[in-house]
Every structure is written in structure tokens, then in C-alpha cells.
Design an enzyme around this catalytic site. Structure first.
Site, PDB file in Angstrom:
ATOM      1  N   LEU A 185       0.867  -1.170   0.000  1.00 54.14           N
ATOM      2  CA  LEU A 185       0.000   0.000   0.000  1.00 54.14           C
ATOM      3  C   LEU A 185       0.910   1.229   0.000  1.00 54.14           C
ATOM      4  CD1 LEU A 185      -2.635  -0.990   2.731  1.00 54.14           C
ATOM      5  CD2 LEU A 185      -2.910  -1.142   0.258  1.00 54.14           C
ATOM      6  N   ASP A 186       0.494   2.271  -0.685  1.00 50.68           N
ATOM      7  CA  ASP A 186       1.284   3.492  -0.686  1.00 50.68           C
ATOM      8  C   ASP A 186       1.420   4.037   0.737  1.00 50.68           C
ATOM      9  OD1 ASP A 186       1.476   3.333  -3.436  1.00 50.68           O
ATOM     10  OD2 ASP A 186      -0.241   4.646  -3.787  1.00 50.68           O
ATOM     11  N   LYS A 187       2.418   4.862   0.928  1.00 47.81           N
ATOM     12  CA  LYS A 187       2.710   5.412   2.252  1.00 47.81           C
ATOM     13  C   LYS A 187       1.467   5.958   2.940  1.00 47.81           C
ATOM     14  CE  LYS A 187       5.147   9.275   4.442  1.00 47.81           C
ATOM     15  NZ  LYS A 187       6.013  10.463   4.215  1.00 47.81           N
TER      16      LYS A 187
ATOM     17  N   ARG B  90      -4.991   5.427  -7.939  1.00 56.23           N
ATOM     18  CA  ARG B  90      -4.754   6.869  -8.039  1.00 56.23           C
ATOM     19  C   ARG B  90      -4.607   7.292  -9.504  1.00 56.23           C
ATOM     20  NH1 ARG B  90       0.306   7.557  -4.224  1.00 56.23           N
ATOM     21  NH2 ARG B  90      -0.038   9.794  -4.668  1.00 56.23           N
TER      22      ARG B  90
ATOM     23  N   THR C 244      -1.768   5.501   2.092  1.00 57.48           N
ATOM     24  CA  THR C 244      -2.987   4.689   1.987  1.00 57.48           C
ATOM     25  C   THR C 244      -3.099   3.825   3.228  1.00 57.48           C
ATOM     26  OG1 THR C 244      -2.901   4.645  -0.429  1.00 57.48           O
ATOM     27  CG2 THR C 244      -4.175   2.915   0.638  1.00 57.48           C
TER      28      THR C 244
END
EC number: 5.4.99.-
Length: 331
Positions: free
Chosen positions: A151-153, A250, A155
């Protein structure tokens, strides 16, 4: 039966942890490719990993390095001596984790915003990988400390970690076969008319290398979404991934002209609706991250074979922002 030494990762006198096996090929496996034989005899390891080890000379047949496509005929002694990918200089750190489920094979976490998954330039420590090595030191024996997706930082939400090589192989294969169910909540800019399916390749942005984009030469990427709530100038979506490309949701939502709220990298700068209250304007302008949360996760347990799923609530910041939108609608 084919005889083999136990598959126990072990450290050499110095250096990385290694997997060492000695396997005598039985006649019933004759006339099969070397990589096929190894994949059948060591099912907890992926065939792609075994092929890499074969081609790099870390697998020998009767003392001789062979190619993946070379056939065996029965009676040969296969010797495997290969390192598990090191975690580099990533060290254990006492960073709090929020486990949702854990057993001997897998760990399911609720990742908070602000936590980077892997060490990288600018984030050499303080990552989820550091935290995992502290939580379960045996994860040093699993590639990337068991992290099979990310997961992105900024998210939040559910993320699964493999605790063994067997679990790692199973989860990677499930992800590749699109058998892992991942559902997100995304607050986007614009009033989305209806749900849909986005199929557009995602790759590195041609000029801005820290960003991803829909590009002709990108990797196939598929995102499905449906509308849960509509607000003035904004929409709450349920989003499901069929693929797992970097920044996929995104990028895909920005591609449809509906970027995520708070996602400055992909066009989600604050756009308060006309006539919005001062409280909603302030909340939108102050929302510090992309409004994206991994709400549900479903997969097959690597060893039990049973279907498992988890669901967690929205994080407080996103839940509060949604309540402000609902309050505007009621006013």
C-alpha cells in the site's frame, strides 16, 4: 519416492540465509524439464524463483550446472544451494503494528497512514519491513520480509504478509492469478455518474519519474468501481483491483478526471464545492493524504485451503471528512 533433505533455510558461516537441498530423481520423473521436476519436488517455492537459481548456477545435476529446459532421466542427484534474498541493511525496529489476524503462515495488518512499506531512498528506516522484522524475526528468511503486495505510504488499510516460504509462494500465485480480493474506499473529486471498469496500462510517467501514468507501453491494469454515495462535487466509491500496479487506483481515477481527494501528485488538490461551510472547506484543504482505504481483503489460506476474508472500519480522518460531507447534505 524421491528422497530429499529437509527444506530448512539455514545461515552459512557468514552471509545470507541459504536453502540447501539434495534430491535424487526417481524414474517416474524421467523426460521432464529440470525446472518442472524441481517445481514438483519443492512446491513451496515458485517455478520462476527456481528457474532463476538454475540459470545462475545454484542448481547442479550430478555436479554440473544445467539449464531450466534440460531434461532429467531418473537417478540424477540434484543439489540446490541458493540464498534467500537478503533484506539488505534493513534492521528490526520497535514500530507498533496493528495485527488483524495472525497464525504460523500469514499476518494480516491494518496499515496506518504515513508508514512506508519498503525501505527506499529517503526512507531507509522506520518502514513496515523494519517493524515486521522486529515483530517476527523469522521473516528475515522470507523474501522482502514476507511482503507480497503493498500500500502506498499514505494509503490505509489491510495488507497481508507471508510468514513462510510456502505461504509466500501461495500468496504470490494467488495475486498473479487475480484470486486475492481487494476492495477499497475512495473519496474522489467530481460527481461520478455510474460505476464502471477501467482497463488502461500503467507505467512510469515519461517525464516525471516519481509518478506513474496511463501509457501505451505500460503493464496491463484493470480497476472496477461503483458509486456508494454522491456529494456536491465529490463521490465515495467502492473500488476493486483486478491487478496491482503501482499507484493503480490513483492513476486510473485521475485518468477518468476524478482524482482522489488529497492526492496532490495526481491532481487531487482541494476543490471545495460552491457554498460549502467553512468547516468543510477547512477539512478539505487540511486533508493531508489521498483519501484511499483498503477496506476488505479476501484470499485462500496458504496451507489450509480455506477461504478467508477481513473487513476493517474507515480510519478516523476519512470517516470524519465523510461525515462533514453528509452534514452539508442534511443542512
Amino acid at each position: 519416492m524421491t528422497q530429499a533433505t529437509p527444506d530448512v533455510p539455514r545461515p552459512a558461516a557468514s552471509g545470507p540465509i541459504r536453502i540447501q537441498r539434495r534430491i535424487r530423481v526417481e524414474p517416474q520423473l524421467a523426460a521432464r524439464r529440470l525446472d518442472q521436476v524441481l517445481a514438483a519436488l519443492i512446491p513451496e517455492l515458485s517455478r520462476s524463483r527456481l528457474q532463476l537459481w538454475i540459470e545462475s548456477g545454484q542448481v547442479r545435476v550430478d555436479g554440473v550446472a544445467r539449464r531450466s529446459r534440460d531434461k532429467v532421466w531418473g537417478g540424477e542427484l540434484i543439489e540446490l544451494d541458493a540464498p534467500i534474498e537478503p533484506v539488505g541493511d534493513c534492521l528490526p525496529e520497535a514500530i507498533p503494528l496493528n495485527p488483524v489476524f495472525e497464525d504460523e503462515q500469514i499476518l494480516v495488518l491494518d496499515k496506518p497512514a504515513g508508514l512506508v512499506v519498503h525501505p527506499a531512498a529517503g526512507h531507509r528506516d522506520g518502514t513496515l519491513q523494519n517493524a515486521l522484522l522486529n515483530h517476527a524475526p523469522e521473516l528475515a528468511r522470507v523474501p522482502r520480509a514476507g511482503i507480497v503486495h503493498r500500500l502506498d505510504k499514505d494509503t490505509t488499510g489491510l495488507l497481508v504478509v507471508a510468514k513462510t516460504l510456502e505461504a509466500h509462494r501461495s500468496l504470490v500465485e494467488q495475486l498473479q492469478a487475480r484470486q486475492v480480493h481487494r476492495e477499497y474506499r475512495a473519496l474522489v473529486i467530481g460527481e461520478v455518474v455510474a460505476g464502471g471498469r477501467i482497463e488502461a496500462p500503467v507505467g512510469r510517467h515519461p517525464t516525471q519519474r516519481t509518478r506513474m501514468a496511463v501509457v501505451a507501453g505500460g503493464r496491463p491494469a484493470i480497476t472496477r468501481y461503483r458509486v456508494l454515495e454522491r456529494f456536491v462535487g465529490h463521490s465515495l466509491l467502492a473500488v476493486e483491483l483486478e491487478t496491482g500496479r503501482t499507484h493503480q487506483i490513483r492513476v486510473h481515477m485521475a485518468h477518468t478526471q476524478h482524482p482522489l481527494v488529497g492526492d496532490r501528485a495526481y491532481g487531487g488538490r482541494p476543490r471545495p464545492p460552491k457554498g460549502a461551510s467553512a468547516g468543510l472547506v477547512e477539512a478539505l484543504q487540511g486533508f493531508p493524504r489521498q483519501a484511499l482505504h483498503a477496506l476488505r481483503l479476501g484470499l485462500e489460506h496458504p496451507t489450509l485451503g480455506t477461504a478467508m476474508s477481513w473487513e476493517i472500519p474507515l480510519p478516523a480522518d476519512l470517516a470524519e471528512l465523510l461525515e462533514r460531507f453528509r452534514g452539508e447534505a442534511r443542512a
